[in-house]
Enzyme design. Sequence first.
Site, mmCIF file in Angstrom:
data_model
loop_
_atom_site.group_PDB
_atom_site.id
_atom_site.type_symbol
_atom_site.label_atom_id
_atom_site.label_comp_id
_atom_site.label_asym_id
_atom_site.label_seq_id
_atom_site.Cartn_x
_atom_site.Cartn_y
_atom_site.Cartn_z
ATOM 1 N N TYR A 109 -8.095 15.767 -5.201
ATOM 2 C CA TYR A 109 -8.261 17.054 -4.515
ATOM 3 C C TYR A 109 -7.414 17.081 -3.251
ATOM 4 C CZ TYR A 109 -11.790 14.122 -2.109
ATOM 5 O OH TYR A 109 -12.440 13.106 -1.465
ATOM 6 N N PRO A 110 -6.929 18.271 -2.911
ATOM 7 C CA PRO A 110 -6.198 18.410 -1.657
ATOM 8 C C PRO A 110 -7.154 18.758 -0.521
ATOM 9 C CG PRO A 110 -6.011 20.441 -2.902
ATOM 10 C CD PRO A 110 -6.900 19.528 -3.711
ATOM 11 N N MET A 111 -6.778 18.420 0.695
ATOM 12 C CA MET A 111 -7.648 18.768 1.828
ATOM 13 C C MET A 111 -6.858 18.997 3.115
ATOM 14 S SD MET A 111 -9.603 15.243 2.945
ATOM 15 C CE MET A 111 -10.290 16.000 4.425
ATOM 16 N N ARG A 156 0.824 -1.219 0.000
ATOM 17 C CA ARG A 156 0.000 0.000 0.000
ATOM 18 C C ARG A 156 0.858 1.270 0.000
ATOM 19 N NH1 ARG A 156 -4.657 0.219 4.228
ATOM 20 N NH2 ARG A 156 -5.128 2.037 2.952
ATOM 21 N N GLN A 207 -8.866 4.328 -3.117
ATOM 22 C CA GLN A 207 -8.389 5.640 -2.657
ATOM 23 C C GLN A 207 -6.922 5.554 -2.279
ATOM 24 O OE1 GLN A 207 -8.721 3.719 -0.103
ATOM 25 N NE2 GLN A 207 -8.323 4.740 1.839
ATOM 26 N N HIS A 265 -15.178 6.844 9.667
ATOM 27 C CA HIS A 265 -14.845 7.208 8.284
ATOM 28 C C HIS A 265 -14.479 5.957 7.463
ATOM 29 C CE1 HIS A 265 -12.417 9.106 5.036
ATOM 30 N NE2 HIS A 265 -11.485 8.236 5.372
#
Length: 249
Positions: free
Chosen positions: A145-147, A131, A185, A172
């Site tokens: 997208y950045p967060m 991973r 992801q 989550h």
Amino acid sequence: AAEAVETMDGWYCLHDLRSIDWASWKMVPNDVRQAAIDELHALLAKWDAVEEAKQGSHVVYTVVGQKADIMMMILRPTMDELNEVETAFNKTKFADFLLPSYSYVSVVELSKYFPQKKDVDPETLPETQARLKPILPKWDYISFYPMNKRRAGEENWYALDFKNRAKLLYEHSKTGRKYAGRIKQIITGSFGFDDWEWGVTLFAHDAIELKRIVYEMRFDEVSAKYGEFGEFFVGNHLPNEKLAAFLQV
Ligand code: 76R
């Protein structure tokens, strides 16, 4: 201070987004355009060989909307190699026809919120290594997208204690696992590297799943209270064999 979480860090990651100057591209003679495409194929063949040898990975997508035309996501073992790949690309003829749209520098990140086995360093496990150094999926659609995690008044992720953060991330992860097989992801950390704290890259076979997972996660406490998001980029997979057709004018 709240206890920090330990992270495991893998391959370095560059999201490189460019816009094509179609007007200039159309103006050059056919043979120049063809030479540029051939050179690009040769570079991609080199990257494929690196991926084959498990020394890195990459994908190319065409971006929908005006934010960019192409997105490359490139993984390499070191920051130096990542920079070399970028520079080699910039020296190609094709790059003369590109304008920078966005870029994002990060590193594949897994956190140690959920210890699996006692007395085993998870980083030594083969599944963890796989991973941390992932061969990127060549699925049809991508969303990047950045967060950040919020740090404002009562809503400060970095002031929450470890247990609370682990609990919220566990919730989550339960939402995330519902999308097994439909969404892949990759979380990359960018503390000290770029303007946001994480990059989120999602792959899907069906574009609507990208919208579904992001929307559903908005209702998880960790996203509802602490999530702050940058620009979103969505795209379609561009395999090598479709490159020439995409660049045909
Ligand atoms: O690593 C793991 O799979 C363990 C569980 C897990 C963690 C620790 C997990 C699972 N995530 C974790 C951490 Mn995630 N993730 C996002 C987004 O749009 C949004 O609301 C947020 C963007 C998506 C879509 C997503 C998907 N996750 C994180 C972190 C780091 C937090 C920290 O360290 O403070 C971020 C920023 C983040 C964001 N997550 C999953 C998913 C999915 C699909 C899963 C399930 C993976 C699986 O088990 O198959």
